[in-house]
Design a protein around this motif. Sequence first.
Motif, PDB file in Angstrom:
ATOM      1  N   PRO A   1       0.843  -1.207   0.000  1.00 27.62           N
ATOM      2  CA  PRO A   1       0.000   0.000   0.000  1.00 27.62           C
ATOM      3  C   PRO A   1       0.877   1.255   0.000  1.00 27.62           C
ATOM      4  CG  PRO A   1      -0.803  -1.595   1.599  1.00 27.62           C
ATOM      5  CD  PRO A   1       0.513  -2.114   1.117  1.00 27.62           C
ATOM      6  N   GLY A   2       0.482   2.214  -0.810  1.00 23.88           N
ATOM      7  CA  GLY A   2       1.251   3.451  -0.909  1.00 23.88           C
ATOM      8  C   GLY A   2       2.243   3.452  -2.052  1.00 23.88           C
TER       9      GLY A   2
ATOM     10  N   GLN B   1      -8.324   8.989  -5.588  1.00 22.47           N
ATOM     11  CA  GLN B   1      -6.869   8.953  -5.711  1.00 22.47           C
ATOM     12  C   GLN B   1      -6.270  10.260  -5.195  1.00 22.47           C
ATOM     13  OE1 GLN B   1      -4.195   6.875  -7.334  1.00 22.47           O
ATOM     14  NE2 GLN B   1      -5.657   5.385  -6.512  1.00 22.47           N
ATOM     15  N   PRO B   2      -5.097  10.185  -4.540  1.00 28.30           N
ATOM     16  CA  PRO B   2      -4.435  11.411  -4.085  1.00 28.30           C
ATOM     17  C   PRO B   2      -4.136  12.329  -5.267  1.00 28.30           C
ATOM     18  CG  PRO B   2      -3.450   9.481  -3.057  1.00 28.30           C
ATOM     19  CD  PRO B   2      -4.377   8.977  -4.114  1.00 28.30           C
TER      20      PRO B   2
ATOM     21  N   ILE C   1       3.485  10.742  -0.582  1.00 36.22           N
ATOM     22  CA  ILE C   1       2.968   9.448  -0.128  1.00 36.22           C
ATOM     23  C   ILE C   1       4.102   8.640   0.507  1.00 36.22           C
ATOM     24  CG2 ILE C   1       1.869   7.281  -0.826  1.00 36.22           C
ATOM     25  CD1 ILE C   1       0.056   9.674  -1.120  1.00 36.22           C
TER      26      ILE C   1
ATOM     27  N   SER D   1       3.257   1.958   3.056  1.00 36.90           N
ATOM     28  CA  SER D   1       3.109   1.217   4.299  1.00 36.90           C
ATOM     29  C   SER D   1       4.249   0.216   4.414  1.00 36.90           C
ATOM     30  CB  SER D   1       1.771   0.479   4.310  1.00 36.90           C
ATOM     31  OG  SER D   1       1.741  -0.453   5.376  1.00 36.90           O
TER      32      SER D   1
ATOM     33  N   VAL E   1      -1.741   5.829  -7.086  1.00 35.32           N
ATOM     34  CA  VAL E   1      -1.266   5.316  -5.801  1.00 35.32           C
ATOM     35  C   VAL E   1      -2.024   4.039  -5.463  1.00 35.32           C
ATOM     36  CG1 VAL E   1      -0.947   5.818  -3.353  1.00 35.32           C
ATOM     37  CG2 VAL E   1      -0.747   7.666  -5.045  1.00 35.32           C
TER      38      VAL E   1
ATOM     39  N   THR F   1      -3.744   2.547  -3.221  1.00 38.82           N
ATOM     40  CA  THR F   1      -4.483   2.850  -1.994  1.00 38.82           C
ATOM     41  C   THR F   1      -5.214   1.596  -1.503  1.00 38.82           C
ATOM     42  OG1 THR F   1      -6.438   3.459  -3.253  1.00 38.82           O
ATOM     43  CG2 THR F   1      -4.853   5.225  -2.773  1.00 38.82           C
ATOM     44  N   PRO F   2      -5.668   1.586  -0.242  1.00 38.22           N
ATOM     45  CA  PRO F   2      -6.485   0.461   0.233  1.00 38.22           C
ATOM     46  C   PRO F   2      -7.713   0.229  -0.641  1.00 38.22           C
ATOM     47  CG  PRO F   2      -5.719   1.755   2.093  1.00 38.22           C
ATOM     48  CD  PRO F   2      -5.317   2.506   0.865  1.00 38.22           C
ATOM     49  N   SER F   3      -8.325   1.317  -1.131  1.00 35.73           N
ATOM     50  CA  SER F   3      -9.504   1.164  -2.000  1.00 35.73           C
ATOM     51  C   SER F   3      -9.141   0.490  -3.320  1.00 35.73           C
ATOM     52  CB  SER F   3     -10.135   2.530  -2.282  1.00 35.73           C
ATOM     53  OG  SER F   3     -10.648   3.089  -1.100  1.00 35.73           O
TER      54      SER F   3
END
Length: 418
Positions: A125-126, A149-150, A156, A159, A214, A216-218
Amino acid sequence: MRARRSSSRRRRVAVAAAVVSALAAGGVVVGLAAPGEETHAAAGDPAEVRTASVTRTDLSTALTKSGTLGYGTPWTVKGPAGGRVTLLPASGATVQRGQQLYRVNDRPATVFYGATPLFRRLDTPGTVGRDVRTVADNLRALGHDIGAQPTVGTLITPSPAAAPAPAAAASASPAAPTGAPTGAADPKGGKGQQDPVPPAAPQGPTRVREGDAVLTPSLIAAVRRWQQSTGATASGVLDVGDVVVTPGPVRVGDLKARPGDDSAGDLLSLTGTEKVVTVPVTAQDSASFQKGQAVTVTLPDGSTAPGKITVVSTVIQGADDAEGGNTAPKRTVAVQLDEAAKADRIDAAPVQVQFTGRTEQGVLAVPVGALVALSEGGYALQTPEGRLIKVTTGLFAKGLVEVGGDGVTAGLKVVTTS
């Protein structure tokens, strides 16, 4: 006067030779003889000279080149190392986004559209990058919610813990090492890379750039849902061998492997799905071809079909002739037919392509050999009596040159080279 005419003839011969050489190098066939030419002796000169009349005509730099109608230049897909091919598509099959292309160790390699292949294992993640953008764009296009999304410029920090992967996933895919290539290929015709790809190193804080996405968790959750929908183990992790990135829908060409073969080699070739005419042209010729330019294609049955240039390759390639020597460097011009249905029953065939080029209508013209180089610069025409008429030149085409100037009229007799 005789000395003047002899000097003029020498200059005219030199000019004609230079112009003929230049035009021949550019692919234009030059013929010095033209309708209306006459051969006789000029006044006071014992040598016979050839004359031609200034004519009003249409000039065109149209060129006809040999090409090939097919599905474009194929490229080769290589498989990941460390496995066995278990399934290959049929030659001629069309594969679209989200569909399986082949299987290694019974694990599918799915087609995603894009420009950047997966070049590392996406499990942290990340993780930031263009390969993540490929995944995000394709999952969204396949109807999966990837979340927000960022924004560009966001810093970023990945993790430290990798995304969890069920034990079943690891046992189900022993042939998917982190360093395997994707099998993605260069759409311009090059082979996919098989160089070992090192395991992804942990990223430090990374700023999101234009074109990045990114993990991401999503997005990881979307990967799991997509994997589940395809019957794969929903690990949320993507290995480089799980996806083959192509520019769009693809057509399977030659199969280069069979089920049971080692996967670390050439598996198959791909092309686009639309018929296209490819024409090799010299690098010098290609300067006169432009995207969108209209052409006429003569098909094998003698019928013609209009088309347009879609690509003028920026890649210049050398070529070997039949005797092993080098020929002029070539570029590829791609032409798409305006009426694709005219080629429905043809998978591949040689064709002739006429490039319209530049056209001038109703201009005054003379054979190229009639030009006389002036010592002060420019060109002139010489009458049979030896008088020089200074002219301006325009379009050169098929052995003729457009001319203009005071005293230049249709029907005027001028001396030309024999």
